[in-house]
Design a protein around this motif. Structure first.
Motif, PDB file in Angstrom:
ATOM      1  N   LEU A 184       0.809  -1.217   0.000  1.00 54.29           N
ATOM      2  CA  LEU A 184       0.000   0.000   0.000  1.00 54.29           C
ATOM      3  C   LEU A 184       0.847   1.274   0.000  1.00 54.29           C
ATOM      4  N   ARG A 185       1.989   1.281   0.719  1.00 53.88           N
ATOM      5  CA  ARG A 185       2.762   2.528   0.811  1.00 53.88           C
ATOM      6  C   ARG A 185       4.276   2.346   0.686  1.00 53.88           C
ATOM      7  N   SER A 186       4.798   1.179   0.971  1.00 54.09           N
ATOM      8  CA  SER A 186       6.258   1.030   1.044  1.00 54.09           C
ATOM      9  C   SER A 186       6.913   0.814  -0.308  1.00 54.09           C
ATOM     10  N   VAL A 282       4.435  -6.438   3.618  1.00 57.67           N
ATOM     11  CA  VAL A 282       3.955  -5.399   4.532  1.00 57.67           C
ATOM     12  C   VAL A 282       5.097  -4.898   5.417  1.00 57.67           C
ATOM     13  N   LYS A 283       5.291  -3.568   5.426  1.00 63.09           N
ATOM     14  CA  LYS A 283       6.118  -2.896   6.426  1.00 63.09           C
ATOM     15  C   LYS A 283       5.187  -2.086   7.329  1.00 63.09           C
ATOM     16  N   ARG A 284       5.759  -1.360   8.299  1.00 67.72           N
ATOM     17  CA  ARG A 284       4.905  -0.666   9.268  1.00 67.72           C
ATOM     18  C   ARG A 284       3.965   0.332   8.607  1.00 67.72           C
ATOM     19  N   GLU A 285       4.482   1.053   7.607  1.00 72.03           N
ATOM     20  CA  GLU A 285       3.624   2.035   6.947  1.00 72.03           C
ATOM     21  C   GLU A 285       2.484   1.359   6.176  1.00 72.03           C
ATOM     22  N   ASP A 286       2.743   0.128   5.701  1.00 77.56           N
ATOM     23  CA  ASP A 286       1.689  -0.612   5.003  1.00 77.56           C
ATOM     24  C   ASP A 286       0.637  -1.113   5.993  1.00 77.56           C
TER      25      ASP A 286
END
Length: 363
Positions: A184-186, A282-286
């Motif tokens: 989604l964001r990373s 997935v990372k934290r921002e995701d």
């Protein structure tokens, strides 16, 4: 003592057996081989056989010619007198889950070779004993090198329907279809796998082309979301709404003469209807983004069925369809389920008892 005019007693039988065994210890092999089978069974170490001595080594040198093949028994093509049970027509008989690599064409003009599980069945008339099931596999293998489409499945169905002299027939092909998805964001990417099945059914001379896809998504309970917000705003109490992994099985009948409905098209339709698809990388921002995405799209199982329905209705390539959704609750010890059907193809008064149990995301 003459025992032929009366039945011998146990002592006499044991004496005769002992005599036979003493004789067998010194008798020539050819005499032992000539014993009647019931007597041979009583001799220690003798071959216990009711027939001639058989070779046990596999005959590597043996070859089969047409004359030999003509002598082989074929029970499945035998007379109706061999039928066991009621002489009743069988709607589906064949083989399930024979696997082979199949090459599929993709929407972006590429090819993917995927392990595919095939089920092939035909109808069987009441007066026929059975079918030669290997013919289904042979017919299918005759087309396995081609890039598969419904047209190729049509050809395979024609072949084994002709080989087996049947009226109705069915092919189902199941496989896991990979699509590369961004986070989604990373900016990370990972492969999402979709369980897909293609089905070609011929009944009473009419052929139907059906596609099934399992779509896995997260469902946040709208009621739980509101209750959590109430606790925060009214009492200053932190609370989290419950959400769970959910699965929808979307089945569609392709409209006659319509343009190609790609696997990716049906998957995109599901993603547009319910955008909270589970994530791959997935990372934290995701993870934060996914929490926000779920909060923006809370959904009951009834909502899910109707949202999928809305997208399916708007595609002219799709005729009848069915949506089976299962929200595998984190709040309850049971699941929330729904079934929505449009058109007669998937309408059933009875449901498979294991239907909802199959709506799981296998690791």
């Amino acid at each position: 003592m003459n025992i032929h005019d009366r039945d011998p007693d146990r002592e006499e039988v044991e004496h005769a057996l002992a005599t036979l065994r003493r004789w067998a210890q010194t008798a020539p092999e050819e005499e032992l081989a000539g014993l009647e089978p019931p007597l041979a069974r009583l001799v220690p170490g003798a071959e216990l056989s009711n027939g001639p001595a058989l070779r046990r080594a596999y005959p590597e040198e043996f070859t089969v010619d047409e004359a030999y093949k003509a002598t082989l028994p074929d029970l499945q093509n035998g007379p109706s007198s061999l039928i066991r049970g009621a002489k009743q027509a069988i709607q589906h008989v064949g083989i399930s889950n024979f696997r082979l690599p199949i090459r599929f064409h993709t929407r972006d003009d590429g090819d993917l070779t995927l392990e595919t599980s095939v089920t092939g069945t035909v109808s069987l008339e009441a007066e026929k004993k059975g079918i030669n099931m290997s013919r289904i596999m042979r017919s299918f293998y005759g087309h396995a090198e081609r890039a598969f489409s419904f047209e190729v499945i049509d050809s395979a169905l024609d072949a084994y329907k002709r080989d087996l002299d049947s009226f109705d027939a069915r092919i189902m092909m199941r496989f896991s279809f990979p699509v590369l998805r961004p986070s989604l964001r990373s900016g990370l990417e990972g492969y999402q796998y979709y369980d897909i099945a293609l089905e070609l059914v011929e009944q009473d001379g009419v052929r139907k082309k059906i596609m099934h896809v399992d779509y896995v998504y997260s469902s946040t309970c709208p009621c739980s979301l509101e209750l959590a917000e109430h606790a925060r705003q009214v009492r200053g109490q932190m609370a989290t709404p419950h959400a769970q992994r959910s699965v929808a099985r979307v089945s569609v009948l392709l409209a006659d003469g319509a343009e190609c409905l790609w696997f990716e098209d049906l998957i995109d339709m599901c993603r547009d209807a319910v955008p909270t698809e589970t994530q791959v990388m997935v990372k934290r921002e995701d993870e934060q983004a996914f929490a926000e995405l779920n909060a923006a799209n809370p959904i009951f199982v009834e909502d899910a069925a109707r949202l999928f329905c809305e997208g399916l209705r708007n595609d002219a390539r799709i005729s009848d369809f069915r949506v089976v959704a299962s929200h595998q609750e984190s709040l309850h010890s049971h699941d929330a389920v729904s079934v929505l059907v449009e058109g007669p193809t998937f309408a059933n008064e009875s449901l498979d008892p294991q239907l909802f149990a199959t709506l799981i995301h296998r690791g």
